[in-house]
Motif scaffolding. Structure first.
Motif, PDB file in Angstrom:
ATOM      1  N   ALA B 357       3.242   2.601 -12.974  1.00  0.00           N
ATOM      2  CA  ALA B 357       3.083   3.283 -11.688  1.00  0.00           C
ATOM      3  C   ALA B 357       3.671   2.427 -10.579  1.00  0.00           C
ATOM      4  CB  ALA B 357       1.614   3.556 -11.414  1.00  0.00           C
ATOM      5  N   GLU B 358       4.196   3.070  -9.568  1.00  0.00           N
ATOM      6  CA  GLU B 358       4.670   2.341  -8.399  1.00  0.00           C
ATOM      7  C   GLU B 358       4.444   3.183  -7.156  1.00  0.00           C
ATOM      8  OE1 GLU B 358       8.627   1.721  -9.788  1.00  0.00           O
ATOM      9  OE2 GLU B 358       9.385   3.443  -8.693  1.00  0.00           O
ATOM     10  N   ARG B 359       4.551   2.538  -6.047  1.00  0.00           N
ATOM     11  CA  ARG B 359       4.207   3.233  -4.816  1.00  0.00           C
ATOM     12  C   ARG B 359       5.072   2.737  -3.672  1.00  0.00           C
ATOM     13  NH1 ARG B 359      -1.554   3.827  -2.015  1.00  0.00           N
ATOM     14  NH2 ARG B 359      -1.643   1.602  -2.247  1.00  0.00           N
ATOM     15  N   THR B 373       3.327   7.994  -4.618  1.00  0.00           N
ATOM     16  CA  THR B 373       2.870   7.255  -5.785  1.00  0.00           C
ATOM     17  C   THR B 373       3.541   7.891  -6.987  1.00  0.00           C
ATOM     18  OG1 THR B 373       0.775   7.041  -4.664  1.00  0.00           O
ATOM     19  CG2 THR B 373       0.836   6.383  -6.959  1.00  0.00           C
ATOM     20  N   LEU B 388      -6.366   8.618 -10.887  1.00  0.00           N
ATOM     21  CA  LEU B 388      -5.685   7.883  -9.824  1.00  0.00           C
ATOM     22  C   LEU B 388      -6.667   7.674  -8.691  1.00  0.00           C
ATOM     23  CD1 LEU B 388      -2.996   6.905  -8.448  1.00  0.00           C
ATOM     24  CD2 LEU B 388      -2.842   9.189  -7.514  1.00  0.00           C
ATOM     25  N   ASP B 390      -7.053   6.078  -4.831  1.00  0.00           N
ATOM     26  CA  ASP B 390      -6.354   5.568  -3.663  1.00  0.00           C
ATOM     27  C   ASP B 390      -7.370   5.301  -2.578  1.00  0.00           C
ATOM     28  OD1 ASP B 390      -3.723   5.050  -3.096  1.00  0.00           O
ATOM     29  OD2 ASP B 390      -3.137   7.120  -3.507  1.00  0.00           O
ATOM     30  N   GLU B 444       4.867  12.556  -9.447  1.00  0.00           N
ATOM     31  CA  GLU B 444       4.934  12.022  -8.096  1.00  0.00           C
ATOM     32  C   GLU B 444       3.805  12.613  -7.267  1.00  0.00           C
ATOM     33  OE1 GLU B 444       8.781  12.434  -6.377  1.00  0.00           O
ATOM     34  OE2 GLU B 444       8.504  10.616  -5.207  1.00  0.00           O
ATOM     35  N   SER B 471      -3.621  -1.606  -3.247  1.00  0.00           N
ATOM     36  CA  SER B 471      -2.998  -0.950  -4.394  1.00  0.00           C
ATOM     37  C   SER B 471      -3.781   0.293  -4.785  1.00  0.00           C
ATOM     38  CB  SER B 471      -3.004  -1.881  -5.585  1.00  0.00           C
ATOM     39  OG  SER B 471      -2.530  -3.137  -5.242  1.00  0.00           O
ATOM     40  N   SER B 472      -3.067   1.293  -5.288  1.00  0.00           N
ATOM     41  CA  SER B 472      -3.824   2.377  -5.905  1.00  0.00           C
ATOM     42  C   SER B 472      -4.055   1.999  -7.366  1.00  0.00           C
ATOM     43  CB  SER B 472      -3.136   3.727  -5.787  1.00  0.00           C
ATOM     44  OG  SER B 472      -1.775   3.609  -5.864  1.00  0.00           O
ATOM     45  N   THR B 513      -0.774  -0.391  -8.619  1.00  0.00           N
ATOM     46  CA  THR B 513       0.540  -0.315  -7.983  1.00  0.00           C
ATOM     47  C   THR B 513       0.654  -1.436  -6.956  1.00  0.00           C
ATOM     48  OG1 THR B 513      -0.216   1.058  -6.188  1.00  0.00           O
ATOM     49  CG2 THR B 513       0.510   2.178  -8.164  1.00  0.00           C
TER      50      THR B 513
END
Lengths: 606, 581
Positions: B357-359, B373, B388, B390, B444, B471-472, B513
């Motif tokens: 995962a990335e953000r 995300t 997920l 956040d 996404e 980070s999430s 992330t």
């Protein structure tokens, strides 16, 4: 206080302003010009200084030593570039990967609204390659960018090679606090635009691109490198960006500081600094440098790859290697060290560059004129418009026209609407009618666009401007006064707003537009004034700027060459708007030109 | 209802998995002693050429002071400072991690114990606690002192109570998330001052055993450094009649091929830590070094070689480890010191983690923006759900109606959404979603936000640096690689590989992330000065003259007489004649 409350003195002041209106206006205009020219005089300017503490006291030691390796890499890159007939993507990916970077590619394509004849491109398809050096123990929140364009032909090989050599050297260092992105972009600005839009996931210009796979947080600063020879005599710093935006002055200071430290000759606008400010030549030199900056800034285009970064609040500058016939040469190692030093200092930044000025003019690299110093020059010109508004005849008719029953509003509305419709036509038609024009006339698409623009511009002058007569009969004395009042206020607001965003553009427009607009009435000799007005119209301003610019960069052109340049400037302006979102063309077409047409209307009022 | 079931299922699976590990731990033959200490180092060479070292120190304490309500004052191996904290604040479970750097999942695969950049703290309180917020506040302040960290910056504005993402890892089946507090400090910088108090919690300190390797000049010359403390209740014995406390101290570090390894794919204990091992910690019942040799001999060679091998399924992959038992004298050989040497032979190909995962923040300008995300499922044919989470600070005002989840350019409706809106200056946004990831896809999640204008005292001392968003957290049960390789019959008998075993069919992974750095509209801080100047001028010029105009009585002034007339009047006044006008 007395001025406001004492009716006598107030009356005296109004009397003075009314009686001496014209002389005051003339004095203001001359004072504005003189003030502006005085800005280049060294005793009136400030010495540049580093405002950012994080970059000031912490001197870094440069140890980059693989300049020779970079040059051999340049040859290798050149060979691969020839083989691939364009950007050697695979080779670059491998080269970056072997240097320990995380490498990603981005492909993009863009169809230009019409063929770009300067760069000979229409359907653009390319790939950007970028490698990210992950800073140790950093959480991917901040990044710096170093970019080098992969240009066709022999140019810029050394820049790409030096970029790779720097990447290799940087990768072995432990001190990085921000990730460093090494970007090699194809098709210069279009590639940069695609990459920036991809990185920020925006689409403002209708570019098609593949989404980016790797990111490194918010970009703090960017440096663009252009280098086409193994040794150089001087380094030129390019600051002017899209829409006349400039990077923080500290970035220029940083460059200057390292040039001083490493003994590299540095120039701005291609002009070396002179020490003899008290001689006429010294002053002229500084004035020329500053004028070049003003002209470049006014045209609102990006003068290097850095210019597109500024929109994203990323401070960026281009460093361009110049190889002329001087004896004193600088090798690639020194340029590498200079960049190393700059990047290390940017790496030390705690905050974004924000301490120093964002609005400035540079008569030389070590002197600057801040917004507080140059704004009065514009203010003196703009105040003329306001003085003319307060001219008694005008003031009076304004109060009359405010009454709803008066025909004044209608008489003003028609020319205003017609002028603006002409402006809209000038903005929309050239690009949209190119196919039709190409069908009917033996011209190329680019010529078609430019010539259509000029045709519409000229047609605007010939439009029936006396439509108000259909509505209200004979054009009245009061009618033109109301129109002039509106037009003056409109112009004042337009120029004021423009000058706040892009001082140079506002100032140049004010210099040409203010004298004629301030003095225009229908009672003047029409033929003479029509000629004068046309000669001071926005299009002719562009033409003069082309000639002055050529004169200043010491490449004077003949009239016919100048005309060709003028045509290409117009096509570039339209392209810049379509490709990168430059605002000069819409500003001129949609606002300045209609405003000028309103004054043209006044001249032919009857 | 289905939503609830799904999330419950996920939670249960997670708990099952943890139970499995717990029972295997409880089987270790040291139940007789009241305290027990184990130390362990796992070294995993990474495909990128970097090397990953993971220390775990486990202290087991057979006491249960919470339930009996008695004061425990005798401490042997368990650190007293933590024991007192646990009893004072009725902590059921405590997880704290300090991380400097970002775990690069794409190059390094999954870590053994994931952690987000900065500091992370999550605590389950005992359900007898009445004032959870008060306890939390005090606890963070105490921990701040114990670990020399800025945990005291944890307050209600960055604390959330996740409903599903963080379940207790120890005994007990608490699911009431009112007793859970979770907070991260993405800005926290971790350095030696945090390492020293962490080392002091070890029974042998850094004097003996594996801890001698923990020298800060080397640990912080790395690409990734993470240290953590996990405390949870576990079973004392197989029947689980009484509870014991487990303290796990972990330290993960990744050494970089280029900066620490001088570009040579050759690693040794000495090169990594500038120390070698000479003995085990005398207090430890077990002290082992594991080296992941699954790719041996194709990828690298290990010396000295050891006959002891151990196989385990770690993170869904069957791995083989060489084991060096430090409690045995022969491990150290003739030189009486152990210096493991690993030498690469060729380049391995990069492994693609199944979940990644990335953000990032999209858009430009200082008014609005969009948080993206992106979650990758790289499994070729299995879809799996992820949770997920956040937590976004209040000064990014999320427009939750703009929340979109798309997979393969189609709308992907989350089966469970828990959203708690922020309150300005009081609590952050919390968004939890259960999303089904289609196989081999990129999902996404986007949400737009507006940047708030802070009060001028609310800015940090370096406001132009930007503000951090933590980070999430993506928690998932990922289908195991082992289960994927159903035609991989090299080492195992055919009868064992037809139906994948339940425990191995999926494994729990938490992926963090990167944190975000967001610039807020920042005033020029010389502004107060400017405002004062401007206000003074406006008051003086504008208000002054207005006031003057309003209060003055106006009179028609008589035109003043010329000088000659005034002189004449002067003479006339003396003479007593009527004056001229």
């Amino acid at each position: 206080m007395g001025l406001l409350s004492d009716p006598n003195r107030r009356k005296a002041l109004t009397g003075l302003l009314t009686r001496l209106n014209t002389p005051i206006c003339i004095v203001c205009y001359l004072a504005g010009i003189v003030w502006f020219m005085g800005l280049a005089f060294e005793p009136f300017t400030l010495r540049t200084y580093m405002s950012e503490n994080a970059m000031g006291s912490t001197m870094v030691e440069e140890r980059f030593s693989s300049g020779e390796r970079a040059l051999s890499l340049a040859k290798e890159f050149d060979a691969h570039k020839r083989q691939a007939r364009g950007m050697p993507v695979e080779w670059l990916v491998k080269a970056m990967q072997s240097r320990g970077l995380e490498v990603f590619t981005q492909s993009f394509s863009r169809k230009l609204p019409f063929p770009d004849e300067n760069k000979e491109r229409y359907m653009v398809r390319g790939t950007n390659v970028y490698g990210i050096l992950r800073a140790p123990r950093a959480p991917r929140t901040e990044a710096l960018v170093i970019t080098a364009p992969c240009s066709p032909g022999n140019t810029n090989n050394q820049a790409v090679a030096l970029l790779l050599a720097l990447a290799q050297y940087f990768r072995n260092q432990i001190y990085w606090a921000k990730d460093i992105i090494f970007l090699v972009n194809e098709h210069d600005l279009i590639g940069t635009q695609a990459w920036l839009e991809g990185y920020h996931h925006t689409n403002i210009t209708g570019m098609e691109y593949s989404p980016l796979q790797g990111r490194a947080g918010s970009i703090q600063a960017a440096l663009s490198l252009e280098l086409s020879s193994d040794v150089i005599t001087s380094l030129d710093l390019v600051l002017e960006g899209l829409n006349g935006q400039l990077p923080n002055l500290d970035l220029a200071n940083l460059f200057y500081a390292f040039c001083q430290k490493l003994g590299v000759l540095c120039t701005i606008q291609g002009k070396l600094q002179r020490n003899d400010w008290d001689t006429a030549e010294g002053y002229t030199h500084a004035a020329q440098t500053m004028m070049l900056m003003v002209l470049k800034q006014a045209c609102g285009r990006s003068w290097g790859d850095h210019g597109l970064f500024l929109r994203y609040h990323i401070e960026a500058a281009s460093v361009r290697g110049i190889n002329s016939f001087r004896h004193y040469k600088t090798d690639a190692t020194t340029i590498g060290r200079l960049l190393e030093g700059m990047v290390r200092k940017l790496n030390n930044l705690l905050e974004r560059l924000h301490q120093s000025y964002f609005f400035y003019l540079l008569p030389s690299l070590s002197r600057f004129v801040s917004i507080g110093y140059y704004m009065p020059a514009f203010g003196l010109l703009a105040v003329i418009l306001l003085l003319r508004v307060s001219f008694p005849g005008l003031c009076h008719c304004f109060s009359v026209s405010l009454q709803p029953s008066s025909p004044g509003v209608l008489t003003v509305l028609t020319p205003v609407v017609i002028s603006h419709l002409t402006g809209v036509a000038l903005y929309l038609l050239p690009v949209h009618l190119q196919e039709m024009a190409v069908e009917h006339f033996p011209v190329s698409e680019t010529e078609a666009v430019v010539l259509t623009a000029i045709a519409i511009y000229t047609a605007g002058l010939a439009l029936p401007h006396n439509t108000q007569r259909l509505l209200s009969g004979e054009g009245t004395e009061q009618g033109w006064k109301v129109l002039k009042l509106t037009a003056l206020l409109y112009l004042a607001v337009l120029l004021g707003c423009t000058a706040l965003i892009n001082f140079s553009l506002g100032f140049i427009l004010a210099v040409t537009l203010v004298p004629i607009t301030a003095s225009i009435t229908p009672h003047m000799p029409k033929a003479l004034y029509a000629v004068v007005m046309v000669l001071l119209s926005p299009a002719f301003t562009i033409l003069y700027c082309v000639f002055i610019y050529q004169e200043l960069i010491e490449a004077p052109v003949s009239v016919s060459e100048g005309w060709m340049l003028f045509l290409s400037v117009i096509s570039q302006g339209i392209l810049d708007h379509a490709l990168y979102g430059s605002l000069v063309y819409p500003l001129l077409a949609l606002f300045i030109y209609p405003c000028w047409l309103m004054f043209w209307n006044i001249l032919f009022w009857n | 209802c289905e939503i609830k079931q799904l999330s419950d299922c996920l939670i249960r699976l997670l708990l099952d998995r943890r139970d499995g590990t717990r029972t295997s731990e409880a089987l270790t033959p040291a139940a007789a002693a009241r305290d027990e200490f184990q130390e362990e180092l796992v070294i995993r060479p990474l495909h990128s050429g970097d090397i990953y070292a993971s220390f775990q120190f486990r202290t087991l304490w057979d006491t249960d002071f919470l339930q009996e309500g008695q004061k425990v004052s005798h401490y042997r191996l368990f650190p007293k400072s933590l024991g007192q904290v646990l009893s004072k604040f009725s902590v059921r479970e405590l997880h704290i991690s300090f991380t400097q750097g970002f775990w690069r999942t794409m190059q390094w695969g999954q870590p053994f114990i994931p952690s987000p950049p900065g500091a992370e703290l999550w605590v389950w309180f005992h359900d007898t606690v009445s004032d959870v917020d008060g306890n939390w506040k005090e606890l963070t302040n105490v921990l701040s002192g114990i670990f020399c960290a800025s945990l005291n910056f944890i307050d209600l504005t960055n604390t959330v109570q996740p409903s599903a993402s963080f379940k207790p890892l120890g005994l007990g089946n608490a699911t009431d998330h009112r007793f859970l507090r979770y907070a991260t400090l993405p800005r926290e910088i971790v350095c030696t001052e945090n390492l020293t108090p962490w080392k002091k919690l070890l029974p042998c300190g850094s004097k003996a055993g594996l801890a001698v390797l923990l020298k800060s000049e080397k640990l912080f010359h790395s690409s990734f450094h993470s240290q953590a403390v996990h405390i949870r209740p576990v079973c004392q014995d197989e029947q689980c009649t009484s509870k014991a406390w487990e303290l796990r101290q972990t330290l993960n570090v990744v050494f970089d091929l280029y900066t620490a390894g001088q570009g040579k794919k050759e690693w040794s204990l000495f090169k990594m830590f500038s120390r070698t091992l000479t003995e085990a910690c005398p207090l430890a019942t077990s002290s082992k070094v594991y080296v992941d040799i699954t790719d041996n001999p194709e990828l690298f060679e290990l010396s000295p070689a050891t006959p002891l091998l151990s196989q385990a399924v770690v993170l869904g992959d069957r791995r083989t480890y060489s084991v060096f038992d430090l409690t045995r004298a022969e491990t150290f050989g003739q030189l009486r010191s152990l210096n493991l040497l690993l030498r690469w032979k060729g380049d391995g190909e990069m492994l693609r983690p199944l979940l990644h995962a990335e953000r990032y923040v999209a858009g430009f300008g200082l008014q609005t923006g969009e948080i993206h995300t992106v979650i990758y499922n790289n499994h070729p044919y299995r879809a799996f759900p992820v949770l997920l989470m956040d937590s976004v600070p209040w000064y990014l005002q999320l427009y939750i109606h703009t929340l979109t989840v798309t997979s393969k350019s189609r709308d992907n409706k989350p089966s469970y959404i828990h959203y708690q809106p922020a309150k300005d200056r009081h609590r952050p946004h919390l968004l939890e979603m259960l999303i089904q990831l289609p196989p081999h896809s990129m999902t996404e999640v986007t949400v737009q936000f507006e940047r708030a204008l802070l009060k001028w005292t609310e800015y940090t001392p370096d406001p132009n640096h930007g503000f951090y968003v933590g980070s999430s957290v993506v928690s998932a049960l990922v289908p195991s690689m082992v289960a994927m390789n159903t035609n991989f019959t090299q080492d195992q008998p055919l009868f064992s590989s037809f139906v994948p075993v339940k425990e191995e069919s999926s494994y729990f992974v938490r992926v963090y992330t990167e944190p975000l750095l967001v610039n807020l509209p920042t005033p020029d801080f010389s502004m107060p000065y400017n405002v004062i100047c401007l206000t003074c001028t406006v008051v003086a010029v504008g208000y002054g003259s207005f006031y003057n105009l309003l209060t003055r009585t106006f009179q028609v002034d008589e035109p003043s007489l010329p000088l000659a007339k005034r002189l004449a009047n002067l003479i006339r006044r003396i003479r007593g004649v009527p004056l001229l006008t």
